[in-house]
Scaffold this motif. Structure first.
Motif, PDB file in Angstrom:
ATOM      1  N   MET A 155     -21.385 -51.970 -20.162  1.00 34.54           N
ATOM      2  CA  MET A 155     -21.169 -53.405 -20.291  1.00 34.54           C
ATOM      3  C   MET A 155     -20.680 -53.756 -21.691  1.00 34.54           C
ATOM      4  O   MET A 155     -19.770 -54.570 -21.866  1.00 34.54           O
ATOM      5  CB  MET A 155     -22.460 -54.155 -19.967  1.00 34.54           C
ATOM      6  CG  MET A 155     -22.335 -55.683 -19.955  1.00 34.54           C
ATOM      7  SD  MET A 155     -22.374 -56.452 -21.594  1.00 34.54           S
ATOM      8  CE  MET A 155     -24.046 -56.053 -22.109  1.00 34.54           C
ATOM      9  N   LEU A 156     -21.283 -53.122 -22.712  1.00 36.66           N
ATOM     10  CA  LEU A 156     -20.880 -53.394 -24.094  1.00 36.66           C
ATOM     11  C   LEU A 156     -19.430 -52.968 -24.341  1.00 36.66           C
ATOM     12  O   LEU A 156     -18.673 -53.662 -25.034  1.00 36.66           O
ATOM     13  CB  LEU A 156     -21.812 -52.659 -25.057  1.00 36.66           C
ATOM     14  CG  LEU A 156     -23.193 -53.288 -25.245  1.00 36.66           C
ATOM     15  CD1 LEU A 156     -24.126 -52.322 -25.967  1.00 36.66           C
ATOM     16  CD2 LEU A 156     -23.087 -54.601 -26.003  1.00 36.66           C
ATOM     17  N   GLN A 157     -19.043 -51.831 -23.765  1.00 40.89           N
ATOM     18  CA  GLN A 157     -17.660 -51.383 -23.926  1.00 40.89           C
ATOM     19  C   GLN A 157     -16.684 -52.334 -23.234  1.00 40.89           C
ATOM     20  O   GLN A 157     -15.634 -52.674 -23.778  1.00 40.89           O
ATOM     21  CB  GLN A 157     -17.498 -49.974 -23.362  1.00 40.89           C
ATOM     22  CG  GLN A 157     -18.238 -48.916 -24.165  1.00 40.89           C
ATOM     23  CD  GLN A 157     -18.228 -47.573 -23.466  1.00 40.89           C
ATOM     24  OE1 GLN A 157     -17.184 -46.942 -23.353  1.00 40.89           O
ATOM     25  NE2 GLN A 157     -19.378 -47.140 -22.979  1.00 40.89           N
ATOM     26  N   ILE A 158     -17.043 -52.769 -22.032  1.00 41.05           N
ATOM     27  CA  ILE A 158     -16.198 -53.706 -21.293  1.00 41.05           C
ATOM     28  C   ILE A 158     -16.090 -55.031 -22.051  1.00 41.05           C
ATOM     29  O   ILE A 158     -15.009 -55.615 -22.158  1.00 41.05           O
ATOM     30  CB  ILE A 158     -16.776 -53.932 -19.877  1.00 41.05           C
ATOM     31  CG1 ILE A 158     -16.637 -52.645 -19.058  1.00 41.05           C
ATOM     32  CG2 ILE A 158     -16.065 -55.074 -19.171  1.00 41.05           C
ATOM     33  CD1 ILE A 158     -17.393 -52.677 -17.755  1.00 41.05           C
ATOM     34  N   ALA A 159     -17.209 -55.504 -22.597  1.00 45.12           N
ATOM     35  CA  ALA A 159     -17.191 -56.743 -23.382  1.00 45.12           C
ATOM     36  C   ALA A 159     -16.311 -56.585 -24.621  1.00 45.12           C
ATOM     37  O   ALA A 159     -15.597 -57.515 -25.015  1.00 45.12           O
ATOM     38  CB  ALA A 159     -18.617 -57.123 -23.779  1.00 45.12           C
ATOM     39  N   SER A 160     -16.343 -55.404 -25.231  1.00 42.47           N
ATOM     40  CA  SER A 160     -15.502 -55.144 -26.406  1.00 42.47           C
ATOM     41  C   SER A 160     -14.022 -55.185 -26.043  1.00 42.47           C
ATOM     42  O   SER A 160     -13.200 -55.702 -26.804  1.00 42.47           O
ATOM     43  CB  SER A 160     -15.855 -53.785 -27.011  1.00 42.47           C
ATOM     44  OG  SER A 160     -17.182 -53.772 -27.480  1.00 42.47           O
ATOM     45  N   PHE A 208     -11.430 -58.446 -18.020  1.00 39.59           N
ATOM     46  CA  PHE A 208     -12.611 -57.821 -18.605  1.00 39.59           C
ATOM     47  C   PHE A 208     -13.700 -58.835 -18.937  1.00 39.59           C
ATOM     48  O   PHE A 208     -14.874 -58.471 -19.016  1.00 39.59           O
ATOM     49  CB  PHE A 208     -12.209 -56.978 -19.812  1.00 39.59           C
ATOM     50  CG  PHE A 208     -11.582 -55.675 -19.408  1.00 39.59           C
ATOM     51  CD1 PHE A 208     -12.375 -54.616 -18.990  1.00 39.59           C
ATOM     52  CD2 PHE A 208     -10.210 -55.517 -19.388  1.00 39.59           C
ATOM     53  CE1 PHE A 208     -11.814 -53.418 -18.577  1.00 39.59           C
ATOM     54  CE2 PHE A 208      -9.631 -54.326 -18.973  1.00 39.59           C
ATOM     55  CZ  PHE A 208     -10.437 -53.277 -18.559  1.00 39.59           C
ATOM     56  N   THR A 209     -13.328 -60.099 -19.103  1.00 39.55           N
ATOM     57  CA  THR A 209     -14.350 -61.139 -19.246  1.00 39.55           C
ATOM     58  C   THR A 209     -15.117 -61.292 -17.937  1.00 39.55           C
ATOM     59  O   THR A 209     -16.356 -61.355 -17.929  1.00 39.55           O
ATOM     60  CB  THR A 209     -13.704 -62.479 -19.636  1.00 39.55           C
ATOM     61  OG1 THR A 209     -13.030 -62.336 -20.895  1.00 39.55           O
ATOM     62  CG2 THR A 209     -14.755 -63.572 -19.752  1.00 39.55           C
ATOM     63  N   GLY A 267     -15.680 -49.131 -27.352  1.00 34.71           N
ATOM     64  CA  GLY A 267     -14.987 -50.131 -26.546  1.00 34.71           C
ATOM     65  C   GLY A 267     -13.633 -50.503 -27.119  1.00 34.71           C
ATOM     66  O   GLY A 267     -12.684 -50.778 -26.378  1.00 34.71           O
ATOM     67  N   SER A 280     -28.802 -55.314 -19.211  1.00 32.61           N
ATOM     68  CA  SER A 280     -27.583 -55.563 -19.978  1.00 32.61           C
ATOM     69  C   SER A 280     -27.851 -56.091 -21.378  1.00 32.61           C
ATOM     70  O   SER A 280     -27.128 -55.772 -22.328  1.00 32.61           O
ATOM     71  CB  SER A 280     -26.692 -56.562 -19.222  1.00 32.61           C
ATOM     72  OG  SER A 280     -26.310 -56.049 -17.973  1.00 32.61           O
ATOM     73  N   ALA A 295     -17.384 -58.155 -17.489  1.00 36.22           N
ATOM     74  CA  ALA A 295     -18.558 -58.147 -18.361  1.00 36.22           C
ATOM     75  C   ALA A 295     -19.598 -59.160 -17.882  1.00 36.22           C
ATOM     76  O   ALA A 295     -20.802 -58.861 -17.830  1.00 36.22           O
ATOM     77  CB  ALA A 295     -18.144 -58.455 -19.801  1.00 36.22           C
ATOM     78  N   THR A 354     -13.703 -52.006 -11.761  1.00 33.48           N
ATOM     79  CA  THR A 354     -14.537 -51.864 -12.955  1.00 33.48           C
ATOM     80  C   THR A 354     -16.021 -51.778 -12.597  1.00 33.48           C
ATOM     81  O   THR A 354     -16.635 -50.723 -12.707  1.00 33.48           O
ATOM     82  CB  THR A 354     -14.283 -53.025 -13.938  1.00 33.48           C
ATOM     83  OG1 THR A 354     -12.891 -53.110 -14.221  1.00 33.48           O
ATOM     84  CG2 THR A 354     -15.030 -52.804 -15.244  1.00 33.48           C
TER      85      THR A 354
END
Length: 295
Positions: free
Chosen positions: A179-184, A42-43, A72, A57, A46, A218
């Motif tokens: 993107m924010l959810q994936i980063a979370s 996920f890093t 997220g 983004s 993102a 993803t």
């Protein structure tokens, strides 16, 4: 080729990609701890989304970060429970049970939000329970059965994610919010990965699984689904991506990862019918709960 036909083919390819991801992850998490795998995956996802569209983004609107982190985190719990279940069961079982979110979402909306439940959803829930019973009856061990419970928990988390997305995701830029959810998810899984010492991907095959799931399962899949929903109604999109569970079973058997047992064929078919029954397009307006962002 018309845009509609191209969108249908693209969504079926997304279903194939998600199905292949289960099989690839099954082998990868046997070589790298699952939290470390998820954190890396996920890093990469993102960062790829930021690099592809940096202006969108990083142009946050009010509430984006807070609600993105909340939703997220729920999504992270979904992926964690899914991966634990995948480690204990099989790729095909993981695909079938994860797909239960299709049925659990309207059931939770009925239980929690007091929304009406239709006859086809009630029938779908009954069929899903029958299919689950057939699959569970063929469980090889206690660990296998516990793995099923983790996957059901995953389906519940995905259903909660849909409900939260429907409540707090309206009116927000879908790309930035994804993107924010994936980063979370990356942040949550990194917290667990670092707690007992991070282990990097040990070889090229694990890195391939990470890049495949991060970039194709993803980023690419999200982009295709978002684009397709501008052409097709949401219920039809949801119906097409349900092909994921079929592709998972076919690929797992094809590569020799697991045998095609009678329980898998019958139980899986019953669960697929339940999902299709719930997702099948009707003349009524498509439910907003069909629009879950898949990763």
């Amino acid at each position: 080729m018309t845009r509609i036909r191209f969108a249908v083919i693209a969504l079926l390819f997304v279903g194939f990609v998600w199905g292949a991801a289960f099989v690839l992850m099954k082998d990868a998490i046997e070589q790298q701890p699952y939290m470390d795998f998820l954190a890396t995956r996920f890093t990469v996802a993102a960062l790829a989304m930021i690099v592809l569209r940096p202006r969108i983004s990083l142009s946050f609107a009010k509430g984006d970060i807070g609600f993105g982190a909340l939703i997220g985190s729920v999504l992270a719990l979904g992926y964690i429970t899914q991966t634990i279940g995948l480690e204990a069961t099989t790729a095909a079982m993981s695909g079938f049970l994860t797909g239960l979110y299709v049925i659990l979402t309207p059931l939770l909306a009925w239980l929690v939000l007091k929304q009406k439940i239709s006859l086809k959803i009630a029938l779908g829930a009954i069929l899903a329970a029958v299919g689950l019973g057939i699959l569970s009856g063929a469980a090889e061990s206690v660990e296998f059965q516990i793995g099923q419970l983790w996957l059901i928990a995953c389906a519940v988390m995905y259903a909660v994610h849909i409900l939260l997305l429907g409540k707090y995701g309206q009116g927000r830029d879908s790309y930035r919010f994804a993107m924010l959810q994936i980063a979370s998810v990356a942040i949550v899984t990194w917290a667990f990965a670092l707690a007992d010492g991070y282990q990097a991907p040990p070889n090229a095959s694990v890195w391939f699984a990470i890049l495949f799931t991060a970039l194709l399962s993803t980023v690419f899949a999200f982009w295709v689904q978002t684009w397709a929903q501008t052409i097709l109604e949401a219920s039809r999109v949801a119906l097409l991506i349900t092909s994921e569970v079929v592709f998972t079973a076919i690929i797992a058997v094809w590569v020799g990862q697991e045998p095609a047992t009678t329980a898998m064929v019958i139980g899986g078919a019953v669960m697929l019918i339940a999902m299709l029954l719930v997702e099948w397009p009707t003349k009524s307006k498509a439910s907003r709960y069909q629009e879950r962002l898949e990763f």
